[in-house]
Design a protein around this motif. Structure first.
Motif, PDB file in Angstrom:
ATOM      1  N   LYS A 245       0.814  -1.214   0.000  1.00 56.46           N
ATOM      2  CA  LYS A 245       0.000   0.000   0.000  1.00 56.46           C
ATOM      3  C   LYS A 245       0.849   1.266   0.000  1.00 56.46           C
ATOM      4  CE  LYS A 245      -3.493   0.051   2.835  1.00 56.46           C
ATOM      5  NZ  LYS A 245      -4.312  -0.101   4.073  1.00 56.46           N
ATOM      6  N   TRP A 246       2.023   1.206   0.612  1.00 52.95           N
ATOM      7  CA  TRP A 246       2.859   2.398   0.760  1.00 52.95           C
ATOM      8  C   TRP A 246       4.209   2.176   0.089  1.00 52.95           C
ATOM      9  CZ3 TRP A 246       0.335   0.669   5.416  1.00 52.95           C
ATOM     10  CH2 TRP A 246      -0.722   1.491   5.814  1.00 52.95           C
ATOM     11  N   LYS A 247       4.597   3.101  -0.769  1.00 56.36           N
ATOM     12  CA  LYS A 247       5.889   2.964  -1.449  1.00 56.36           C
ATOM     13  C   LYS A 247       7.058   3.055  -0.475  1.00 56.36           C
ATOM     14  CE  LYS A 247       6.278   7.868  -2.713  1.00 56.36           C
ATOM     15  NZ  LYS A 247       6.385   8.822  -3.852  1.00 56.36           N
ATOM     16  N   HIS A 248       6.819   3.631   0.711  1.00 55.66           N
ATOM     17  CA  HIS A 248       7.866   3.676   1.731  1.00 55.66           C
ATOM     18  C   HIS A 248       8.362   2.263   2.058  1.00 55.66           C
ATOM     19  CE1 HIS A 248       5.102   7.059   2.246  1.00 55.66           C
ATOM     20  NE2 HIS A 248       6.131   7.780   2.669  1.00 55.66           N
ATOM     21  N   HIS A 249       7.440   1.297   2.029  1.00 60.38           N
ATOM     22  CA  HIS A 249       7.811  -0.075   2.361  1.00 60.38           C
ATOM     23  C   HIS A 249       8.740  -0.685   1.315  1.00 60.38           C
ATOM     24  CE1 HIS A 249       4.062  -0.651   5.157  1.00 60.38           C
ATOM     25  NE2 HIS A 249       4.922   0.249   5.591  1.00 60.38           N
ATOM     26  N   PHE A 325       1.610   0.194   9.034  1.00 54.94           N
ATOM     27  CA  PHE A 325       2.642   1.030   8.425  1.00 54.94           C
ATOM     28  C   PHE A 325       4.009   0.831   9.075  1.00 54.94           C
ATOM     29  CE2 PHE A 325       4.946   5.047   7.807  1.00 54.94           C
ATOM     30  CZ  PHE A 325       4.903   5.139   6.421  1.00 54.94           C
TER      31      PHE A 325
END
Length: 417
Positions: A245-249, A325
């Protein structure tokens, strides 16, 4: 006649004295010889015993341990001192361990199996199979900077010996990574971050790993002002079969891949180094706790190649929770530290203070003792971060002092053009 008689008596007496003296000398010599022989025999026996001890308890275990690729875990019995590290042998098994003065475990020099690490990386990220396996598994893998080789490979250039590692695997190499996914325009403070890495780490290379080139004026300034910055294209990774869901991951995952396979220093683009990190390079891994609720910060990670801590952390992505997150990036390493405090060296205050809830110390005040830090995290969300040198010259805050320290060697306001 009288004189002759007297002379004969003297000569006779002297002969007797010499005979007696000679006898005593012989007995003394024999006594000393026997003592010397006994001493030499004792020394010979001691030397033989010592040789057997060295062969069977030091050299043989080391030879066997290194040749069989033993798993290295904390042992308990000291075998030999190597200065900053100790070679130990466990009482519970025959496997060896290298431990530094902080009792952090790490793999011995040149014993990291890069090809095995490549398999670990692929076990979590299916896209890693598209990478050139020769970079991880050929005869040069252990002695080279793998990111350098990938850079040359992507650009169709011959290496010609340019990618040889300049440090041993028992220290963190001075290789710096930034990992970014998605369209990205470099900002002024990110330029300051790269400049700080250049100035205070003195790296052998700085790699920006992304799926597209960064954009903007400050990226162009990075390319012109920092010699040796290398862009490496990396397609977006996958985490098993999960939907990310999050490009940070994605960045969280790839930074661990680079550190595990190559070792080095990972920096977020809002992390500013303010002094040399050399005192920390002998730790297996160095991070900082942001605070217990948020978790272990991953904006600055220093790790040896093949770090056991990084490997366990990375393998935990097989239990990736896409809806949480902070879980895999911050909570997992925090929980690993709680279970085994000796597995990681922490520099929480000197990496992450002022903390996110202390932002006023950075952006409104001027008296925070930031020179005690190794780095400053620029908490950018909603805070008045300097956006240009023009603003920086007039701003009287802690963060402005830090930026001027990096760019001008002088934290004071006046005299910068």
């Amino acid at each position: 006649m009288c004189s002759t008689a007297i002379l004969n008596i003297i000569v006779s007496d002297c002969s007797t004295c010499l005979t007696v003296s000679s006898g005593r000398t012989n007995r003394t010599a024999m006594f000393l010889f026997r003592r010397f022989s006994n001493l030499m025999t004792g020394l010979l026996i001691y030397a033989i015993i010592t040789s057997f001890v060295i062969v069977f308890y030091v050299l043989l275990p080391v030879r066997v341990g290194l040749n069989t690729g033993s798993v290295y875990k904390l042992g308990s019995r000291e075998i030999k001192d190597y200065g900053v590290v100790r070679l130990q042998q466990s009482e519970t098994n025959d496997k060896l361990v290298m431990v530094d003065h902080h009792d952090h475990e790490f793999s011995p020099e040149n014993n990291v199996n890069i090809c095995e690490i490549f398999d670990v990386i692929k076990s979590v990220d299916p896209t890693a199979s598209t990478l050139n396996s020769n970079l991880f598994c050929d005869e040069y893998a252990n002695s080279t900077d793998l990111a350098c080789r990938r850079f040359y490979f992507q650009n169709g250039l011959p290496e010609n010996g340019m990618c040889k590692r300049t440090s041993k695997d028992n220290v963190v190499p001075k290789i710096v990574y930034y990992v970014i996914f998605g369209a990205y325009t470099f900002k002024f403070w990110e330029y300051v971050s790269v400049m700080s890495a250049k100035k205070f780490i003195n790296p052998t290379a700085i790699y920006v790993i992304a799926d597209a080139h960064p954009l903007g004026y400050w990226w162009q300034r990075v390319l012109s002002d920092v010699t040796g910055v290398r862009f490496i294209y990396r397609e977006r990774p996958k985490i098993g079969n999960s939907t990310v869901k999050w490009k940070h991951h994605l960045s969280d995952l790839v930074r661990l891949q680079m550190l595990l396979a190559n070792g080095g220093i990972y920096l977020d683009t809002d992390m500013v180094v303010v002094r040399s990190l050399d005192p920390l390079r002998h730790n297996d891994i160095t991070m900082g706790l942001i605070e217990n609720g948020t978790g272990m910060g991953n904006a600055l990670i220093m790790a040896r190649r093949g770090s056991p801590f990084v490997r366990e952390w990375y393998e935990n992505y097989s239990n990736y929770k896409s809806d949480q997150f902070y879980r895999n990036s911050l909570h997992v390493p925090r929980d690993m530290w709680i279970r085994n405090p000796k597995s990681i060296h922490l520099e929480s205050d000197r990496f992450y203070r002022p903390n996110w809830f202390e932002a006023d110390l950075l952006f409104k005040k001027t008296d925070y003792p930031w020179r005690n830090n190794y780095a400053i995290h620029v908490w950018t969300n909603g805070n008045p971060v300097p956006k240009s040198p023009e603003v920086l010259r007039k701003l009287n805050t802690t963060i402005a002092q830090v930026f001027r320290h990096v760019l001008y060697d002088d934290p004071e306001i006046e005299g910068h053009s």
